[in-house]
Design a protein around this motif. Structure first.
Motif, mmCIF file in Angstrom:
data_model
loop_
_atom_site.group_PDB
_atom_site.id
_atom_site.type_symbol
_atom_site.label_atom_id
_atom_site.label_comp_id
_atom_site.label_asym_id
_atom_site.label_seq_id
_atom_site.Cartn_x
_atom_site.Cartn_y
_atom_site.Cartn_z
ATOM 1 N N ARG A 193 -40.503 -72.090 1.692
ATOM 2 C CA ARG A 193 -39.217 -72.491 2.234
ATOM 3 C C ARG A 193 -39.348 -73.408 3.443
ATOM 4 N N SER A 194 -40.562 -73.624 3.945
ATOM 5 C CA SER A 194 -40.701 -74.534 5.084
ATOM 6 C C SER A 194 -40.291 -75.950 4.696
ATOM 7 N N ILE A 195 -40.471 -76.309 3.425
ATOM 8 C CA ILE A 195 -40.044 -77.620 2.954
ATOM 9 C C ILE A 195 -38.537 -77.783 3.147
ATOM 10 N N ASP A 196 -37.793 -76.712 2.865
ATOM 11 C CA ASP A 196 -36.338 -76.784 3.024
ATOM 12 C C ASP A 196 -35.957 -77.064 4.473
ATOM 13 N N VAL A 197 -36.691 -76.463 5.399
ATOM 14 C CA VAL A 197 -36.415 -76.676 6.823
ATOM 15 C C VAL A 197 -36.670 -78.132 7.190
ATOM 16 N N HIS A 198 -37.798 -78.666 6.741
ATOM 17 C CA HIS A 198 -38.127 -80.057 7.048
ATOM 18 C C HIS A 198 -37.118 -81.024 6.424
ATOM 19 N N ILE A 199 -36.697 -80.726 5.201
ATOM 20 C CA ILE A 199 -35.693 -81.569 4.549
ATOM 21 C C ILE A 199 -34.392 -81.550 5.347
ATOM 22 N N SER A 200 -34.016 -80.365 5.805
ATOM 23 C CA SER A 200 -32.799 -80.246 6.603
ATOM 24 C C SER A 200 -32.876 -81.095 7.865
ATOM 25 N N ARG A 201 -34.033 -81.098 8.514
ATOM 26 C CA ARG A 201 -34.195 -81.887 9.736
ATOM 27 C C ARG A 201 -34.250 -83.388 9.444
ATOM 28 N N LEU A 202 -34.842 -83.740 8.311
ATOM 29 C CA LEU A 202 -34.825 -85.148 7.914
ATOM 30 C C LEU A 202 -33.392 -85.621 7.657
ATOM 31 N N ARG A 203 -32.620 -84.779 6.994
ATOM 32 C CA ARG A 203 -31.233 -85.146 6.740
ATOM 33 C C ARG A 203 -30.462 -85.323 8.044
ATOM 34 N N ALA A 204 -30.723 -84.447 9.009
ATOM 35 C CA ALA A 204 -30.052 -84.579 10.306
ATOM 36 C C ALA A 204 -30.407 -85.896 10.974
ATOM 37 N N ALA A 205 -31.615 -86.408 10.682
ATOM 38 C CA ALA A 205 -32.073 -87.647 11.318
ATOM 39 C C ALA A 205 -31.566 -88.895 10.611
ATOM 40 N N ILE A 206 -31.447 -88.872 9.278
ATOM 41 C CA ILE A 206 -31.190 -90.120 8.561
ATOM 42 C C ILE A 206 -29.864 -90.178 7.814
ATOM 43 N N GLU A 207 -29.221 -89.042 7.617
ATOM 44 C CA GLU A 207 -27.972 -89.048 6.861
ATOM 45 C C GLU A 207 -26.778 -89.340 7.767
ATOM 46 N N ASP A 208 -25.781 -90.040 7.236
ATOM 47 C CA ASP A 208 -24.541 -90.237 7.974
ATOM 48 C C ASP A 208 -23.786 -88.917 8.117
ATOM 49 N N ASN A 209 -23.847 -88.095 7.075
ATOM 50 C CA ASN A 209 -23.234 -86.770 7.104
ATOM 51 C C ASN A 209 -24.212 -85.799 6.460
ATOM 52 N N PRO A 210 -25.020 -85.101 7.271
ATOM 53 C CA PRO A 210 -26.047 -84.221 6.706
ATOM 54 C C PRO A 210 -25.504 -83.130 5.786
ATOM 55 N N LYS A 211 -24.227 -82.758 5.957
ATOM 56 C CA LYS A 211 -23.648 -81.724 5.094
ATOM 57 C C LYS A 211 -23.326 -82.281 3.708
ATOM 58 N N HIS A 212 -23.229 -83.592 3.609
ATOM 59 C CA HIS A 212 -22.992 -84.241 2.322
ATOM 60 C C HIS A 212 -24.002 -85.381 2.172
ATOM 61 N N PRO A 213 -25.269 -85.031 1.953
ATOM 62 C CA PRO A 213 -26.340 -86.044 1.939
ATOM 63 C C PRO A 213 -26.204 -87.016 0.779
ATOM 64 N N ARG A 214 -26.572 -88.267 1.047
ATOM 65 C CA ARG A 214 -26.570 -89.298 0.019
ATOM 66 C C ARG A 214 -27.953 -89.904 -0.164
ATOM 67 N N ARG A 215 -28.870 -89.586 0.733
ATOM 68 C CA ARG A 215 -30.220 -90.146 0.647
ATOM 69 C C ARG A 215 -31.205 -89.141 0.050
ATOM 70 N N ILE A 216 -31.214 -87.942 0.565
ATOM 71 C CA ILE A 216 -32.082 -86.886 0.022
ATOM 72 C C ILE A 216 -31.183 -85.875 -0.678
ATOM 73 N N LEU A 217 -31.281 -85.831 -2.004
ATOM 74 C CA LEU A 217 -30.400 -84.993 -2.805
ATOM 75 C C LEU A 217 -31.138 -83.747 -3.282
ATOM 76 N N THR A 218 -30.383 -82.665 -3.443
ATOM 77 C CA THR A 218 -30.935 -81.416 -3.959
ATOM 78 C C THR A 218 -30.530 -81.246 -5.411
ATOM 79 N N LEU A 219 -31.485 -80.952 -6.274
ATOM 80 C CA LEU A 219 -31.194 -80.569 -7.648
ATOM 81 C C LEU A 219 -31.522 -79.087 -7.775
ATOM 82 N N ARG A 220 -30.473 -78.288 -7.849
ATOM 83 C CA ARG A 220 -30.630 -76.837 -7.823
ATOM 84 C C ARG A 220 -31.611 -76.356 -8.891
#
Length: 236
Positions: A193-220
């Protein structure tokens, strides 16, 4: 995880054979038997490569190729299949942006070899580009900087390497295990799950809206995918 391929071909029997054959080589093939359904699937999915037959019942393959070279499908490699004997059609197809062509009938082994070569070439080309650009996002490998609209975004070294690994494989779904294999870190990093944490922080850095990411997408249930492109101006 199998690499996703889209096959646009009206020959149902051939398509079924290729689905099975390419699955054994590590590819997951989705089929469309008309140009219309092919374009819809191409726009909806994240494909490593599109296999496009030029002879379709409802569309000209060359026109389809031209359309696929726009919007969010513009960077997806295209391998053309053609039963036409005219070399002019093949030349036009390549000029429109197809990466390779294969005349029908063909040996499935040759198709597999060409797919592998295209994907390997794409990965090699990406590896030699010092700055990866996706719309407003720049990933500068030499400076080890991430910039959005020219402004540097702060991330850790591990997160930078993680983003590079995903960007080099834009459009491909990557599982957590694959990402951890690509980015060798400290033993602490090896928790699933550490990958999920890093992805979350990357989204906070590069996404316009980290809650609705458009650059790094999750496929459940599958993993993450770095988007090749988006249609709107405020996204990749």
């Amino acid at each position: 995880m199998p690499e996703p391929l889209l096959l646009i071909d009206d020959d149902v029997r051939l398509s079924q054979m290729l689905v099975q054959y390419l699955a054994e080589a590590g590819y997951a093939v989705t089929c469309a038997h008309t140009g219309k359904s092919g374009l819809q699937l191409a726009a909806q999915g994240h494909w490593a490569l599109i296999i496009l037959d030029l002879m379709l019942p409802d569309a000209d393959g060359l026109d389809l190729c031209r359309t696929l070279r726009t919007g969010n499908t513009a960077q997806i490699p295209i391998l053309m299949l053609t039963a036409r004997g005219d070399a002019t059609d093949r030349i036009i197809g390549l000029e429109m942006g197809a990466d390779d062509y294969l005349p029908k009938p063909f040996e499935p082994r040759e198709l597999r070899a060409r797919i592998k070569a295209i994907l390997r070439r794409g990965a090699r080309d990406a590896a030699h580009v010092p700055v990866l650009r996706f719309g407003r996002l720049e990933i500068d490998r030499e400076a080890r900087e991430i910039r959005v609209d020219g402004q540097v975004r702060e991330v850790t070294s591990y997160q930078f390497d993680l983003l590079v690994a995903m960007a080099e494989r834009a459009g491909r779904v990557l599982s957590r295990d694959q990402l951890m294999d690509m980015v060798k870190g400290e033993p602490l990093e090896a928790f699933d799950r550490s990958i999920d944490v890093h992805i979350s922080r990357l989204r906070a850095a590069i996404e316009d809206n980290p809650k609705h990411p458009r650059r790094i997408l999750t496929l459940r249930g599958a993993g993450y995918v770095f988007a090749r492109a988006q249609d709107s101006d405020d996204t990749l």
